[in-house]
Write an enzyme that holds these catalytic residues in place. Structure first.
Site, short mmCIF file in Angstrom:
data_model
loop_
_atom_site.label_atom_id
_atom_site.label_comp_id
_atom_site.label_asym_id
_atom_site.label_seq_id
_atom_site.Cartn_x
_atom_site.Cartn_y
_atom_site.Cartn_z
N MET A 1 0.93 1.87 0.39
CA MET A 1 0.91 2.47 -0.77
C MET A 1 -0.52 2.95 -0.69
O MET A 1 -0.71 4.17 0.14
CB MET A 1 0.90 1.41 -1.63
CG MET A 1 0.78 2.02 -3.22
SD MET A 1 0.93 0.77 -4.50
CE MET A 1 1.75 1.19 -5.86
N PRO A 2 -1.49 2.68 -1.29
CA PRO A 2 -2.53 3.52 -1.19
C PRO A 2 -3.36 3.36 -0.03
O PRO A 2 -3.60 2.07 0.31
CB PRO A 2 -3.46 3.00 -2.30
CG PRO A 2 -3.01 1.57 -2.74
CD PRO A 2 -1.71 1.69 -2.35
N THR A 3 -4.08 4.53 0.54
CA THR A 3 -4.88 4.25 1.59
C THR A 3 -6.15 4.94 1.43
O THR A 3 -6.34 6.12 0.77
CB THR A 3 -4.38 5.21 2.83
OG1 THR A 3 -3.09 4.58 3.13
CG2 THR A 3 -5.23 5.12 4.04
N ALA A 38 -0.64 -3.97 0.74
CA ALA A 38 -0.12 -2.69 0.34
C ALA A 38 -1.32 -1.70 0.58
O ALA A 38 -1.29 -0.53 0.51
CB ALA A 38 0.46 -2.27 -0.93
N ASP A 40 -4.61 -0.25 2.32
CA ASP A 40 -5.10 0.27 3.64
C ASP A 40 -6.41 0.73 3.33
O ASP A 40 -6.66 1.90 2.50
CB ASP A 40 -4.22 1.09 4.53
CG ASP A 40 -2.95 0.53 5.03
OD1 ASP A 40 -3.24 -0.55 5.31
OD2 ASP A 40 -2.04 1.23 4.91
#
Length: 62
Positions: A1-3, A38, A40
């Site tokens: 999901m968010p990086t 989720a 990173d």
């Protein structure tokens, strides 16, 4: 999901980086309602000679 891509000057310890990624992950999960797995985070250590602000390398700033 968010990086997250985090760029910062080199020199932080592994413990400091560990604390940073734990906190960024925690706040992200609280805010977005996602699982820690989720999230990173990519940390890039930059030498001061490779970063400039206002036309001056950080390695040459006082």
């Amino acid at each position: 999901m968010p990086t997250f891509h985090i760029e910062m000057f080199e020199g932080r310890s592994v413990e400091q980086k560990r604390k940073l990624v734990e906190e960024v992950t925690r706040v992200t999960c609280e805010s977005l309602g996602c699982a820690p797995a989720a999230v990173d985070i990519i940390i890039t250590d930059i030498k001061r000679e490779n970063w400039a602000t206002g036309g001056v390398l950080w390695s040459e700033q006082k």
